[in-house]
Design a protein around this motif. Structure first.
Motif, PDB file in Angstrom:
ATOM      1  N   THR A  19     107.113  -6.566  68.731  1.00 23.23           N
ATOM      2  CA  THR A  19     108.504  -6.125  68.702  1.00 23.23           C
ATOM      3  C   THR A  19     109.270  -6.867  67.609  1.00 23.23           C
ATOM      4  O   THR A  19     109.415  -8.089  67.668  1.00 23.23           O
ATOM      5  N   ARG A  24     114.638  -6.609  69.265  1.00 20.14           N
ATOM      6  CA  ARG A  24     115.004  -7.518  70.355  1.00 20.14           C
ATOM      7  C   ARG A  24     116.518  -7.661  70.461  1.00 20.14           C
ATOM      8  O   ARG A  24     117.080  -7.695  71.558  1.00 20.14           O
ATOM      9  N   MET A 140     110.162   0.213  65.516  1.00 20.74           N
ATOM     10  CA  MET A 140     108.990  -0.171  66.303  1.00 20.74           C
ATOM     11  C   MET A 140     107.734   0.475  65.721  1.00 20.74           C
ATOM     12  O   MET A 140     107.743   1.661  65.384  1.00 20.74           O
ATOM     13  N   ALA A 148     108.199   0.548  73.640  1.00 23.76           N
ATOM     14  CA  ALA A 148     109.552   0.149  73.257  1.00 23.76           C
ATOM     15  C   ALA A 148     110.593   0.881  74.095  1.00 23.76           C
ATOM     16  O   ALA A 148     111.589   0.290  74.523  1.00 23.76           O
TER      17      ALA A 148
END
Length: 410
Positions: A19, A24, A140, A148
């Protein structure tokens, strides 16, 4: 641990490690925003506490829902024209501004103005979702995209689980704090997005700006895409079923003499299952063909709802909830990721239309659920089971790979 279990665990860890940092931050912003998402959930209670009638509160909630549906469509269009980050920042800033003035408008003499503000709040609050979905799909790695979207769902569900606890504390001090806290959380998301998300360019078919004819043509292509329309039908039916979990289920529990605490136990059980298990379930399901995940998950969700009609014992209700949530975990991430597979030139609009369909189901579900409960009682659960099978069939048809008008014209 078996090889299969180790692979699944590795899949979760590999997805977490893969990720990117902007994703994030994006997920953290979604969580922060969801922690303050009180407007729709507590709107009726807030307005009745401010001396509005139940009828007026119902009209206000309808305005919010209508604004939310339009907001997802507008979000898809803005994502296409401004880019994802600009759309998120603009939507969350506008949401914060509208929510901050809501308490000042919450007097019966300003009801008309309040309705406009509530509709605008629904529009602005939901406008960011297509942009977040597009950004998630762009940033992603493709092999982790479904995971995700599972992470995003966990952020949304985690925030939704904690928000009522925060709201309970705020209400003890002052009802108006609900909207002020909501505004602060929206503004915090806007700041996080502006400082941490990449400024990706809005997608274009070519180097020139899109004309009005091209815009209309893009939506005309979508209307000719029979597979995508079948997918949207599955989304609508699945959402109508899901809403009965928060509409018809509490009616069933109270009508059969159970204490209201049982519904709290059901909600807590579902939240724990989702937060603890969804990533692991998704690590298996992401290897399925998409239509299988959509079809099986929607059907299982419907069968779980049908289970509520099998009896009135608390064990039946809790077990049916577990099956219901399993279906949601199987289908949810894959179906939310599906619109992000379309070409960049139309992706924002496809994502926006998907989100609007979900919002439409969420808006219609409570009214239809109450009417169905009044007409059929526990028979509403058999109806949910049938709709789940039909929705599964639409997912099977709509999510199969094949030629479609988009790939042929883009």
């Amino acid at each position: 641990m078996t090889t299969k279990e180790a692979g699944a665990a590795g899949g979760v860890l590999a997805s977490v490690r893969a990720t990117p940092r902007p994703v994030r931050y994006l997920l953290a912003g979604v969580l922060v925003n969801q922690l303050g998402a009180f407007a729709q959930t507590f709107l009726v209670l807030y307005l009745t506490a401010r001396q509005f009638s139940i009828g007026q509160a119902g009209i206000a909630l309808t305005c919010y829902s209508a604004g939310a549906v339009l907001g997802t469509l507008l979000g898809g269009e803005l994502t296409h024209r401004l880019g994802p980050r600009a759309t998120i920042v603009s939507a969350m800033t506008a949401s914060a501004a509208v929510l901050a003035v809501m308490p000042m408008l919450s007097t019966p003499g300003l009801f008309g103005v309040l309705l406009v503000a509530i509709g605008a709040a629904g529009l602005a609050t939901q406008c960011y979702r297509p942009a977040a979905a597009v950004l998630l799909s762009e940033l992603m790695p493709a092999e982790h995209r479904v995971m995700a979207f599972s992470m995003m769902r966990i952020a949304l569900n985690g925030g939704a689980a904690l928000a009522p606890l925060i709201a309970a504390g705020l209400i003890l001090v002052d009802w108006d704090l609900l909207f002020y806290f909501d505004a602060v959380s929206a503004l915090a998301y806007a700041v996080v997005a502006r400082l941490t998300l990449p400024a990706m360019a809005a997608p274009r078919d070519d180097d020139e700006a899109e004309s009005g004819d091209q815009k209309r043509s893009a939506y005309a292509v979508m209307l000719r895409d029979g597979r995508y329309l079948a997918f949207l039908a599955s989304v609508l039916l699945g959402t109508l079923i899901y809403v009965q979990y928060v509409v018809a289920l509490p009616l069933k529990i109270t009508s059969e003499g159970h204490p209201a605490a049982l519904y709290s136990i059901v909600l807590t059980t579902a939240s724990i299952i989702l937060v603890v298990s969804e990533l692991k379930i998704t690590s298996y399901v992401k290897n399925w063909v998409p239509w299988a995940a959509g079809a099986v998950g929607t059907a299982v969700m419907g069968l779980g709802a049908a289970g509520y009609g099998l009896g009135s014992h608390a064990v039946v209700i809790v077990v049916s909830t577990a099956v219901f949530v399993l279906g949601v975990m199987i289908s949810g991430p894959t179906m939310f990721a599906h619109p992000a597979k379309f070409p960049a030139s139309v992706r924002g609009r496809y994502v926006g239309t998907h989100q609007a369909t979900f919002g439409l189901g969420s808006a219609l579900g409570p009214t239809l659920g109450v009417l169905a409960w009044g007409a059929f009682g526990n028979g509403v659960w058999l109806l949910c089971g049938v709709l789940g099978l039909i929705g599964g069939w639409f997912a099977l048809v709509g999510m199969r790979e094949g030629k479609n008008p988009v790939t042929e014209t883009v």
